[in-house]
Design a protein around this motif. Structure first.
Motif, PDB file in Angstrom:
ATOM      1  N   ASN A   1       0.822  -1.209   0.000  1.00  0.00           N
ATOM      2  CA  ASN A   1       0.000   0.000   0.000  1.00  0.00           C
ATOM      3  C   ASN A   1       0.856   1.258   0.000  1.00  0.00           C
ATOM      4  OD1 ASN A   1       0.907  -0.599   2.610  1.00  0.00           O
ATOM      5  ND2 ASN A   1      -0.663   0.672   3.527  1.00  0.00           N
ATOM      6  N   ALA A   2       2.156   1.126   0.247  1.00  0.00           N
ATOM      7  CA  ALA A   2       3.056   2.278   0.267  1.00  0.00           C
ATOM      8  C   ALA A   2       3.717   2.505  -1.087  1.00  0.00           C
ATOM      9  CB  ALA A   2       4.129   2.092   1.342  1.00  0.00           C
ATOM     10  N   GLY A   3       3.276   1.766  -2.095  1.00  0.00           N
ATOM     11  CA  GLY A   3       3.826   2.007  -3.431  1.00  0.00           C
ATOM     12  C   GLY A   3       4.696   0.891  -3.954  1.00  0.00           C
ATOM     13  N   GLY A   4       4.452  -0.344  -3.539  1.00  0.00           N
ATOM     14  CA  GLY A   4       5.230  -1.464  -4.040  1.00  0.00           C
ATOM     15  C   GLY A   4       6.050  -2.122  -2.956  1.00  0.00           C
ATOM     16  N   VAL A   5       6.715  -3.198  -3.299  1.00  0.00           N
ATOM     17  CA  VAL A   5       7.530  -3.939  -2.351  1.00  0.00           C
ATOM     18  C   VAL A   5       8.947  -4.055  -2.895  1.00  0.00           C
ATOM     19  CG1 VAL A   5       5.594  -5.232  -1.397  1.00  0.00           C
ATOM     20  CG2 VAL A   5       6.800  -6.127  -3.391  1.00  0.00           C
ATOM     21  N   ALA A   6       9.872  -4.440  -2.014  1.00  0.00           N
ATOM     22  CA  ALA A   6      11.281  -4.524  -2.406  1.00  0.00           C
ATOM     23  C   ALA A   6      11.558  -5.709  -3.317  1.00  0.00           C
ATOM     24  CB  ALA A   6      12.167  -4.597  -1.158  1.00  0.00           C
TER      25      ALA A   6
ATOM     26  N   ALA B   1      11.506  -8.226   1.902  1.00  0.00           N
ATOM     27  CA  ALA B   1      11.050  -8.332   0.517  1.00  0.00           C
ATOM     28  C   ALA B   1       9.612  -7.854   0.382  1.00  0.00           C
ATOM     29  CB  ALA B   1      11.173  -9.766   0.028  1.00  0.00           C
ATOM     30  N   LEU B   2       8.856  -7.912   1.467  1.00  0.00           N
ATOM     31  CA  LEU B   2       7.450  -7.514   1.446  1.00  0.00           C
ATOM     32  C   LEU B   2       7.234  -6.075   1.883  1.00  0.00           C
ATOM     33  CD1 LEU B   2       5.943 -10.780   2.987  1.00  0.00           C
ATOM     34  CD2 LEU B   2       6.091 -10.153   0.570  1.00  0.00           C
ATOM     35  N   GLN B   3       8.315  -5.354   2.137  1.00  0.00           N
ATOM     36  CA  GLN B   3       8.223  -3.965   2.572  1.00  0.00           C
ATOM     37  C   GLN B   3       8.558  -3.010   1.429  1.00  0.00           C
ATOM     38  OE1 GLN B   3       7.091  -3.500   5.765  1.00  0.00           O
ATOM     39  NE2 GLN B   3       7.030  -5.730   5.756  1.00  0.00           N
ATOM     40  N   ALA B   4       7.891  -1.872   1.423  1.00  0.00           N
ATOM     41  CA  ALA B   4       8.151  -0.889   0.374  1.00  0.00           C
ATOM     42  C   ALA B   4       9.565  -0.336   0.465  1.00  0.00           C
ATOM     43  CB  ALA B   4       7.132   0.249   0.466  1.00  0.00           C
ATOM     44  N   GLU B   5      10.081  -0.185   1.696  1.00  0.00           N
ATOM     45  CA  GLU B   5      11.419   0.364   1.895  1.00  0.00           C
ATOM     46  C   GLU B   5      12.409  -0.718   2.332  1.00  0.00           C
ATOM     47  OE1 GLU B   5      12.430   3.753   1.570  1.00  0.00           O
ATOM     48  OE2 GLU B   5      10.534   3.887   0.516  1.00  0.00           O
ATOM     49  N   GLY B   6      12.120  -1.966   1.992  1.00  0.00           N
ATOM     50  CA  GLY B   6      12.956  -3.071   2.465  1.00  0.00           C
ATOM     51  C   GLY B   6      14.230  -3.302   1.701  1.00  0.00           C
ATOM     52  N   GLY B   7      14.526  -2.456   0.712  1.00  0.00           N
ATOM     53  CA  GLY B   7      15.694  -2.694  -0.117  1.00  0.00           C
ATOM     54  C   GLY B   7      16.976  -2.069   0.379  1.00  0.00           C
ATOM     55  N   TRP B   8      17.000  -1.554   1.599  1.00  0.00           N
ATOM     56  CA  TRP B   8      18.218  -0.941   2.125  1.00  0.00           C
ATOM     57  C   TRP B   8      19.115  -2.026   2.704  1.00  0.00           C
ATOM     58  CZ3 TRP B   8      16.852   4.312   4.853  1.00  0.00           C
ATOM     59  CH2 TRP B   8      16.058   5.067   3.991  1.00  0.00           C
ATOM     60  N   MET B   9      20.358  -2.059   2.266  1.00  0.00           N
ATOM     61  CA  MET B   9      21.274  -3.130   2.647  1.00  0.00           C
ATOM     62  C   MET B   9      21.512  -3.189   4.156  1.00  0.00           C
ATOM     63  SD  MET B   9      24.980  -4.039   0.978  1.00  0.00           S
ATOM     64  CE  MET B   9      24.259  -4.443  -0.609  1.00  0.00           C
ATOM     65  N   ARG B  10      21.514  -2.040   4.818  1.00  0.00           N
ATOM     66  CA  ARG B  10      21.791  -2.029   6.257  1.00  0.00           C
ATOM     67  C   ARG B  10      20.679  -2.696   7.067  1.00  0.00           C
ATOM     68  NH1 ARG B  10      19.269   2.569   8.588  1.00  0.00           N
ATOM     69  NH2 ARG B  10      18.339   3.970   7.054  1.00  0.00           N
ATOM     70  N   TYR B  11      19.530  -2.932   6.460  1.00  0.00           N
ATOM     71  CA  TYR B  11      18.462  -3.624   7.175  1.00  0.00           C
ATOM     72  C   TYR B  11      18.821  -5.082   7.459  1.00  0.00           C
ATOM     73  CZ  TYR B  11      15.081   0.181   6.475  1.00  0.00           C
ATOM     74  OH  TYR B  11      14.417   1.374   6.502  1.00  0.00           O
TER      75      TYR B  11
END
Length: 293
Positions: free
Chosen positions: A123-128, A180-190
């Motif tokens: 809902n935040a504009g896509g997933v990672a 992978a299911l988060q819109a902002e989940g693509g940050w490597m430090r996560y």
């Protein structure tokens, strides 16, 4: 490299990584010894890691993973009641590190809800999508350095040591799936919270590859050649022009001395700056007095 960048940027991810490493250390100790105190310390360290940075929340899966791995090994350990007791330690240390959650829970709930609506999912504009998996395989800087050895270790563990596989592979998988299911989940430090397990699996991979070499003088030569190759691959990003971290950072363009024409990928003084889509096109100028605007 991402861990070094986070440390230089003064991000709390570095302290989170410390607590995560402590939790992983305790998980290995419990796997080998089955002592209740190791599982309790694991839970406490995981709680502090999550308190330091909420992105470490998937690290909570390390507690049942360590307990399950010990049982798969067929050796004595804590029962279900002991596991439940240790699980209670995690939220206690989480709240000890974040007391204002209890003091002003309404404000915490409101802030958490706002962030979830903005960044929480589709809902935040896509997933990672596949980005977290690629981030995991390229965590060592050059993807083949850690990625191939991790895959080799994963294959060997699933074939030969499934109990150890349950410990070392479960949590990285949970991290990848969660982000992978988060819109902002693509940050490597996560993914810093699962990095110790990733490195342990890489070590298993290197050992399995070395074991395939006949036990002779060639083994030592093969180990030296492999170590030199991995070292050169790891240094590739350090000796060449600084490149992209692969993901945006929350402090892009805010560190003194990092000036780019458009907050793009062109580095200054060897510092890589990742593009943040929210501020793309903004320029940073120096007033000549050490201040930037």
């Amino acid at each position: 490299p991402p861990l070094v960048e986070a440390a230089h940027a003064g991000k709390p991810d570095s302290m989170m990584f410390f607590w995560a490493a402590c939790a992983w250390l305790c998980s290995v100790r419990y796997y080998n010894g089955g002592r209740a105190r190791d599982l309790a310390f694991l839970s406490a360290a995981a709680g502090l890691a999550i308190s330091t940075q909420y992105t470490a929340a998937p690290l909570s899966a390390l507690l049942p993973a360590a307990w399950w791995a010990r049982r798969l090994r067929g050796e004595k350990g804590l029962g279900r009641l002991g596991l439940a007791a240790c699980a209670l330690i995690l939220p206690l240390f989480f709240l000890a590190g974040s007391p204002y959650i209890v003091i002003d829970f309404a404000a915490f709930k409101e802030g958490f809800s706002d962030n979830w609506r903005a960044y929480g999912g589709a809902n935040a504009g896509g997933v990672a999508g596949w980005t977290p998996l690629w981030n995991l395989l390229s965590m060592a800087g050059h993807w083949s350095t850690g990625g191939l050895t991790f895959l080799a270790g994963a294959i060997w563990l699933l074939r030969k040591e499934r109990a150890l596989a349950a410990l070392l592979l479960t949590v990285p998988l949970v991290f990848v799936l969660c982000f992978a299911l988060q819109a902002e989940g693509g940050w490597m430090r996560y993914l810093f919270g699962c990095l110790p397990g990733f490195l342990l699996a890489c070590a298993v991979g290197i050992e399995s590859l070395m074991a395939a070499v006949p036990d002779s003088g060639r083994r030592l030569f093969s180990m030296q050649t492999a170590a030199l190759t991995l070292l050169l691959l790891s240094c590739q990003g350090a000796v060449g022009p600084a490149g992209s971290t692969g993901t945006p950072g929350t402090s892009s363009g805010t560190i003194a001395g990092v000036v780019t024409s458009s907050l793009g990928q062109r580095p200054v003084a060897g510092v890589a700056v990742a593009t943040d889509p929210k501020i793309e096109g903004v320029t940073i100028t120096s007033g000549g007095d050490g201040k930037y605007s």
